[in-house]
Each structure stands twice: as structure tokens, then as C-alpha cells.
Design a protein around this motif. Structure first.
Motif, PDB file in Angstrom:
ATOM      1  N   ASP A  34      41.601  56.792  55.075  1.00 47.23           N
ATOM      2  CA  ASP A  34      40.328  57.443  54.775  1.00 47.23           C
ATOM      3  C   ASP A  34      39.675  56.851  53.530  1.00 47.23           C
ATOM      4  O   ASP A  34      38.453  56.858  53.406  1.00 47.23           O
ATOM      5  CB  ASP A  34      40.522  58.954  54.599  1.00 47.23           C
ATOM      6  CG  ASP A  34      40.807  59.653  55.916  1.00 47.23           C
ATOM      7  OD1 ASP A  34      40.672  59.004  56.979  1.00 47.23           O
ATOM      8  OD2 ASP A  34      41.171  60.844  55.880  1.00 47.23           O
ATOM      9  N   LYS A  36      39.726  53.671  52.784  1.00 45.25           N
ATOM     10  CA  LYS A  36      39.025  52.483  53.289  1.00 45.25           C
ATOM     11  C   LYS A  36      37.729  52.877  53.997  1.00 45.25           C
ATOM     12  O   LYS A  36      36.694  52.228  53.830  1.00 45.25           O
ATOM     13  CB  LYS A  36      39.934  51.700  54.234  1.00 45.25           C
ATOM     14  CG  LYS A  36      41.113  51.058  53.545  1.00 45.25           C
ATOM     15  CD  LYS A  36      42.030  50.409  54.544  1.00 45.25           C
ATOM     16  CE  LYS A  36      43.307  49.945  53.871  1.00 45.25           C
ATOM     17  NZ  LYS A  36      44.272  49.426  54.844  1.00 45.25           N
ATOM     18  N   ASP A  37      37.793  53.955  54.791  1.00 48.04           N
ATOM     19  CA  ASP A  37      36.596  54.421  55.486  1.00 48.04           C
ATOM     20  C   ASP A  37      35.528  54.884  54.502  1.00 48.04           C
ATOM     21  O   ASP A  37      34.335  54.648  54.711  1.00 48.04           O
ATOM     22  CB  ASP A  37      36.938  55.555  56.452  1.00 48.04           C
ATOM     23  CG  ASP A  37      37.784  55.079  57.619  1.00 48.04           C
ATOM     24  OD1 ASP A  37      37.785  53.853  57.897  1.00 48.04           O
ATOM     25  OD2 ASP A  37      38.448  55.933  58.253  1.00 48.04           O
ATOM     26  N   MET A  39      35.133  53.767  51.502  1.00 48.68           N
ATOM     27  CA  MET A  39      34.568  52.557  50.885  1.00 48.68           C
ATOM     28  C   MET A  39      33.516  51.941  51.798  1.00 48.68           C
ATOM     29  O   MET A  39      32.450  51.533  51.339  1.00 48.68           O
ATOM     30  CB  MET A  39      35.664  51.529  50.618  1.00 48.68           C
ATOM     31  CG  MET A  39      36.529  51.819  49.446  1.00 48.68           C
ATOM     32  SD  MET A  39      37.721  50.462  49.281  1.00 48.68           S
ATOM     33  CE  MET A  39      38.897  51.193  48.199  1.00 48.68           C
ATOM     34  N   ARG A  40      33.824  51.887  53.080  1.00 47.94           N
ATOM     35  CA  ARG A  40      32.890  51.290  54.033  1.00 47.94           C
ATOM     36  C   ARG A  40      31.598  52.105  54.158  1.00 47.94           C
ATOM     37  O   ARG A  40      30.509  51.555  54.256  1.00 47.94           O
ATOM     38  CB  ARG A  40      33.550  51.159  55.403  1.00 47.94           C
ATOM     39  CG  ARG A  40      34.602  50.096  55.463  1.00 47.94           C
ATOM     40  CD  ARG A  40      35.197  49.958  56.858  1.00 47.94           C
ATOM     41  NE  ARG A  40      36.367  49.111  56.806  1.00 47.94           N
ATOM     42  CZ  ARG A  40      37.604  49.509  57.115  1.00 47.94           C
ATOM     43  NH1 ARG A  40      37.823  50.744  57.518  1.00 47.94           N
ATOM     44  NH2 ARG A  40      38.614  48.668  57.030  1.00 47.94           N
ATOM     45  N   SER A  41      31.752  53.434  54.163  1.00 48.38           N
ATOM     46  CA  SER A  41      30.575  54.299  54.328  1.00 48.38           C
ATOM     47  C   SER A  41      29.889  54.614  53.005  1.00 48.38           C
ATOM     48  O   SER A  41      28.865  55.290  52.993  1.00 48.38           O
ATOM     49  CB  SER A  41      30.980  55.592  55.026  1.00 48.38           C
ATOM     50  OG  SER A  41      31.835  56.348  54.184  1.00 48.38           O
ATOM     51  N   LYS A  42      30.472  54.148  51.896  1.00 53.10           N
ATOM     52  CA  LYS A  42      29.910  54.344  50.552  1.00 53.10           C
ATOM     53  C   LYS A  42      29.752  55.824  50.211  1.00 53.10           C
ATOM     54  O   LYS A  42      28.776  56.232  49.587  1.00 53.10           O
ATOM     55  CB  LYS A  42      28.600  53.595  50.409  1.00 53.10           C
ATOM     56  CG  LYS A  42      28.806  52.117  50.564  1.00 53.10           C
ATOM     57  CD  LYS A  42      27.573  51.338  50.313  1.00 53.10           C
ATOM     58  CE  LYS A  42      27.990  49.920  50.490  1.00 53.10           C
ATOM     59  NZ  LYS A  42      27.195  48.907  50.673  1.00 53.10           N
ATOM     60  N   ASP A  43      30.730  56.619  50.627  1.00 47.82           N
ATOM     61  CA  ASP A  43      30.779  58.047  50.301  1.00 47.82           C
ATOM     62  C   ASP A  43      31.460  58.178  48.937  1.00 47.82           C
ATOM     63  O   ASP A  43      32.688  58.238  48.845  1.00 47.82           O
ATOM     64  CB  ASP A  43      31.552  58.796  51.385  1.00 47.82           C
ATOM     65  CG  ASP A  43      31.558  60.294  51.187  1.00 47.82           C
ATOM     66  OD1 ASP A  43      30.995  60.771  50.181  1.00 47.82           O
ATOM     67  OD2 ASP A  43      32.134  60.992  52.046  1.00 47.82           O
ATOM     68  N   LEU A  47      35.360  59.037  47.978  1.00 53.76           N
ATOM     69  CA  LEU A  47      36.033  57.873  47.411  1.00 53.76           C
ATOM     70  C   LEU A  47      36.673  58.217  46.070  1.00 53.76           C
ATOM     71  O   LEU A  47      37.839  57.882  45.831  1.00 53.76           O
ATOM     72  CB  LEU A  47      35.033  56.728  47.257  1.00 53.76           C
ATOM     73  CG  LEU A  47      35.567  55.392  46.787  1.00 53.76           C
ATOM     74  CD1 LEU A  47      36.553  54.835  47.796  1.00 53.76           C
ATOM     75  CD2 LEU A  47      34.422  54.422  46.578  1.00 53.76           C
TER      76      LEU A  47
END
Length: 171
Positions: A34, A36-37, A39-43, A47
Motif C-alpha cells: 500500500d 507503493k500504491d 506513492m504512485r497515486s500521490k496520496d 503515504l
């Protein structure tokens, strides 16, 4: 120079800790995925929470009793939630509603992970505590020992047992 055998002996405790073959708890793997996810979604909120939680887990892994189960990680999550709740109270007393809202968002993320771990319910713990008191356990330590033995391998938080036992013994 340093003899080769002495060097191996000196590194033995370190190598056991670093190269342990024990599998990671499933919740830890989910937190890492989660992260990594997020980081990808810029939440950024999620994060920051996950990075802080992983830091807590890493710090706890360097203690003599590292977290090896989801219950240990749940205890760390609950500890982090308590810190955030205290921070919210301090921020609100200082008039910083923006920081209090950010901490409230962090608690929501932590609760989503805490809810993924099923533990024994309060009713079942209260029933076991009452049985232990009826069996002759007189102080909180004896009650906790009997109750934790009754549950065996079931996931139960020792802190919950202690709180319920304290209330039951106060009656």
C-alpha cells in the motif's frame, strides 16, 4: 589480526537478526504494498502514515522482541493512534484546527489497517475474565495469565484483557 573463527562468532547475533528466515506478518506485506500504491497515486496523507508506521515497525524490530505477528503490528498501530489522538487534543487547545484535521485523517488510515486484524471480542474476553475470577484468580496478573492461557492461539490483545480484568476486579 582478527581470527576468522572469532569474527564469525562476533557476527552471529547480527546475522541471525538480519537474515532471519521467519516469514513477515501478512499485514506488514500489505502495508509495504500500500505504501507503493500511495506513492504512485500521490496520496500524501496515506503515504506519511504508512512511512511512520513502517518506521515504528523497524524500530520495534531492533528490540529483543521484534514484531512477528499481526497482533504485534496491531499493538503498534494502536500506540500510534493514541499518539495521534493526544496530538489532536493539543492542536485543538492551541487553536490549530488544520493540524487537528490532518491528524484525524491519519487516524482514519490507521483504523483501516487495525480493522483488518480480527481479534477476540470484548464479550468473549469478559466471559473468560469472569470464569478466571470465579476459578480463584485474585489479582490482575493471575487473571491475565489464566485468560491468555484459555485463548491459546486465538488473536487477543493483552491490553484489552488487562482493561476488562481491571474493571471486573474493581466490582
Amino acid at each position: 589480526m582478527f581470527p576468522r573463527a572469532a569474527f564469525r562468532i562476533a557476527l552471529a547475533p547480527v546475522s541471525r537478526r538480519l537474515f532471519s528466515s521467519a516469514p513477515a506478518p501478512p499485514l506488514l506485506a500489505k502495508i509495504r504494498a500500500d505504501l507503493k500504491d500511495a506513492m504512485r497515486s500521490k496520496d500524501t496523507n496515506k503515504l506519511n502514515v504508512l512511512r511512520g508506521l513502517l518506521a515504528e515497525i523497524m524500530n520495534a524490530s531492533k528490540t529483543p522482541t521484534p514484531p512477528t505477528t499481526d497482533l504485534h503490528i496491531l499493538a503498534l498501530i494502536n500506540k500510534t493512534k493514541l499518539k495521534s489522538a493526544e496530538s489532536i487534543a493539543e492542536f485543538r487547545s492551541a487553536g490549530r484546527e488544520d493540524l487537528a484535521e490532518r491528524e484525524a485523517g491519519q487516524i482514519v488510515v490507521l483504523e483501516s489497517y487495525a480493522s483488518q486484524i480480527e481479534t477476540v471480542g470484548e464479550a468473549e474476553i469478559l466471559e473468560a475474565v469472569n470464569r478466571a475470577i470465579g476459578a480463584g484468580a485474585k489479582n490482575i496478573g493471575e487473571v491475565i495469565k489464566v485468560v491468555m492461557g484459555d485463548f491459546g492461539g486465538k488473536p487477543v490483545m493483552k491490553g484489552e484483557v488487562a482493561g476488562i480484568a481491571k474493571k471486573a476486579l474493581a466490582k
